[in-house]
Design an enzyme around this catalytic site. Structure first.
Site, PDB file in Angstrom:
ATOM      1  CG  HIS A 186      -3.529 -32.738  19.129  1.00  0.00           C
ATOM      2  ND1 HIS A 186      -4.572 -32.897  18.249  1.00  0.00           N
ATOM      3  CD2 HIS A 186      -3.699 -33.712  20.069  1.00  0.00           C
ATOM      4  CE1 HIS A 186      -5.338 -33.890  18.642  1.00  0.00           C
ATOM      5  NE2 HIS A 186      -4.832 -34.413  19.739  1.00  0.00           N
ATOM      6  CG  ASP A 226      -4.853 -31.170  15.267  1.00  0.00           C
ATOM      7  OD1 ASP A 226      -3.628 -31.282  15.468  1.00  0.00           O
ATOM      8  OD2 ASP A 226      -5.708 -31.671  16.008  1.00  0.00           O
ATOM      9  N   GLY A 295      -6.240 -40.637  23.126  1.00  0.00           N
ATOM     10  CA  GLY A 295      -5.552 -41.681  22.376  1.00  0.00           C
ATOM     11  C   GLY A 295      -6.197 -41.959  21.039  1.00  0.00           C
ATOM     12  CG  ASN A 296     -10.378 -42.817  19.971  1.00  0.00           C
ATOM     13  OD1 ASN A 296     -10.913 -43.038  21.049  1.00  0.00           O
ATOM     14  ND2 ASN A 296     -10.385 -43.692  18.976  1.00  0.00           N
ATOM     15  CB  SER A 297      -5.863 -37.428  18.886  1.00  0.00           C
ATOM     16  OG  SER A 297      -6.687 -36.770  19.800  1.00  0.00           O
ATOM     17  CG  LEU A 349      -6.807 -13.203  -0.091  1.00  0.00           C
ATOM     18  CD1 LEU A 349      -8.190 -13.166  -0.733  1.00  0.00           C
ATOM     19  CD2 LEU A 349      -5.728 -13.009  -1.131  1.00  0.00           C
ATOM     20  N   GLY A 350      -5.371 -11.145   4.067  1.00  0.00           N
ATOM     21  CA  GLY A 350      -5.321  -9.993   4.966  1.00  0.00           C
ATOM     22  C   GLY A 350      -6.663  -9.317   5.135  1.00  0.00           C
TER      23      GLY A 350
END
Length: 537
Positions: A186, A226, A295-297, A349-350
């Site tokens: 992100h 992410d 900002g830590n992300s 696998l649906g």
């Protein structure tokens, strides 16, 4: 980011586009291969599929059971395996090898030694997966210098007639001396979003030199977990070793390093507050109480030995101490795919289901829904079956099934064992590419009466041949949104309309009902749900 769909289910219904209730034109029904024309049609489809999806074509030939077609597709796949080995394309070679092995092909060497050698070759150049780094940080100060600031320059934005610098700040950390850096998807999402049409450039800043912006590029990214892998043309001053966060327990101490609110090289300390938080749609995360801010992300969450045990990805700023981090095992699984480049599409696998429990013991993954035309459907898996083994590993829970699947790319054949009414049955599954919004694909593929099982957790049955929108609740899955909304078996339901938001990531349904739990009072209500959840597999 998928987290938003899980944390924020307070839908703004005026943002949804209205749609009339629309059933699919047809729902997949398993073909009868005893009919010669059906059989020949499938052989033709397999032949055409073989050009672009050779593994899937091979698997479909096995499902068909035509010996000549199986032999042809097996030879084709083995030729591709040999070619990949000659070209040292070990990523694809391993996928072909696993598929041939699990299907019982006699064309390849099954020795454990050979398999380990192939696996070693497939990861030998992947950053972060090598042996312990000689440049591993020894002190917290070294750890700060192994962490970078991610700077995404988006040019100028105009608000109220004034121009402002538009940028995204995040954190990242070195995992390889060649300048490979890990961060969150992100943080750099605008750089890889095909719908984004604005200006954007990627830089990093070293902790030792906050004045210089060093150009960087995105190598690979995974929007579901992410995670993203970046590259800059410098030699890393220090390189983090990746730990094994499965060893972390509640109460264990961790340090987080990053650039909160632009404050470079900030170290915060705390403990693991909880494990197995279901904030992702594929896998669990840690809850930590170390201070985390914007900002830590993407910054590292390290243990007392300065090893990365998790990657910070979210904090809820209005609640102190309520922050989250991605287990480092997910990064280990993701790195070969990120290093290969581009978007990492997870496999599935649906199906939809929950862990089957008995007397407090996890017995396996109970299949509670099978998408028509999906992998489980074509493999003739039924609702109520319990998946117990996958790729030779015992799987006792939904999480263990997802963990096995994360190790493989789509178009890989895995062996499986399901239990049906006490009898173990061998199966082969060819992993398909997981759609962005599984629930939306299910809605398009199935009747509303069945599609509502994975979407809301309730199965419906038509209760009128005249009123097509009139149903009766025939099953409610414990703990589902339908269960929490107070629905019970035999409650009548009349569906007025079905709406989706702009990107088809959420559904809103207006219905009339008389709930048993509400004394059968007439109620008009609207229920909503994200079209992805941790229970798809």
């Amino acid at each position: 980011m998928k987290l938003n769909k899980i944390l924020i289910l307070l839908f703004s219904f005026f943002l949804f586009s209205c749609n009339s209730i629309k059933e699919p034109a047809e729902v997949f029904v398993a073909p009868d291969f005893t009919e010669e024309d059906v059989r020949q049609s499938e052989i033709e489809r397999i032949s055409e599929m073989s050009k672009k999806e050779p593994v899937m074509a091979y698997w479909r030939s096995i499902i068909l059971g035509d010996a000549e077609t199986v032999k042809r597709e097996e030879k084709n796949l083995f030729s591709l395996y040999e070619k990949a080995m000659q070209e040292k394309n070990y990523f694809d070679a391993e996928r072909y090898y696993v598929s041939l092995k699990n299907s019982g092909s006699e064309l390849i060497d099954y020795s454990r030694k050979y398999e380990l050698e192939l696996f070693t070759k497939s990861i030998q150049d992947v950053p972060g997966l090598a042996e312990k780094s000689p440049k591993a940080p020894q002190t917290l100060s070294d750890c700060v210098n192994a962490t970078v600031t991610i700077w995404v320059d988006k040019g100028i934005k105009i608000e109220h007639g004034y121009g402002y610098a538009d940028r995204v700040l995040g954190s990242g950390f070195f995992i390889d001396k060649r300048g490979y850096i890990v961060t969150n998807h992100h943080v750099i999402s605008d750089l890889v979003d095909p719908k984004y049409e604005g200006y954007s450039r990627l830089f990093i800043k070293l902790a030792s030199d906050q004045e210089t912006r060093i150009p960087a590029k995105v190598i690979g990214y995974d929007s579901v977990l992410d995670l993203a892998l970046l590259k800059c043309d410098i030699e890393a001053p220090f390189i983090f070793d990746l730990g094994y966060s499965s060893g972390l327990n509640i109460g264990d101490r961790v340090n987080c390093i990053g650039t909160p609110l632009g404050l470079h090289g900030t170290v915060t300390s705390g403990i693991v507050s909880a494990v197995n938080r279901k904030l992702f749609t594929n896998g669990d995360v840690f809850q930590i109480d170390a201070a985390v801010n914007s900002g830590n992300s993407g910054g590292p969450c390290i243990d007392s030995k300065n090893r990365v045990q998790a990657i910070v990805f979210a904090g809820i700023m209005q609640y102190q101490g309520l922050n989250f981090a991605i287990p480092v095992e997910y990064l280990r699984q993701d790195l070969p795919f990120l290093y290969k480049g581009g978007k990492r599409n997870l496999a599935w696998l649906g199906g939809y289901g929950h862990t089957k429990k008995e007397n407090g013991k996890d017995l396996g993954l109970e299949v509670q829904y099978v998408m028509p035309g999906g992998i489980l459907s074509r493999a003739e898996v039924e609702v109520g079956d319990v998946l117990m083994f996958l790729n030779g590993a015992r799987v006792s829970s939904l999480e263990e099934v997802q963990d096995v699947i994360r190790n493989f790319a789509s178009n890989t054949i895995l062996s499986a064992v399901i239990n049906r009414n006490g009898e173990n049955i061998q199966k082969l599954f060819c992993l398909a590419e997981r759609p962005e919004e599984p629930g939306y694909e299910i809605y398009k593929s199935d009747l509303i009466s069945s599609a509502f099982i994975p979407i809301f957790g309730m199965e419906l049955t038509h209760s009128s041949t005249i009123m097509k929108k009139q149903y009766t609740v025939s099953r409610v899955i414990k703990g589902s949104s339908a269960d929490e909304s107070g629905f019970s078996e035999f409650d009548p339901v009349y569906i007025s309309d079905v709406d989706f938001n702009k990107d088809n990531s959420a559904i809103s349904v207006q219905l009339n009902t008389r709930k048993k739990k509400k004394g059968y009072l007439d109620i008009t209500m609207r229920i909503g749900s994200a079209l992805d959840s941790p229970y798809y597999f």
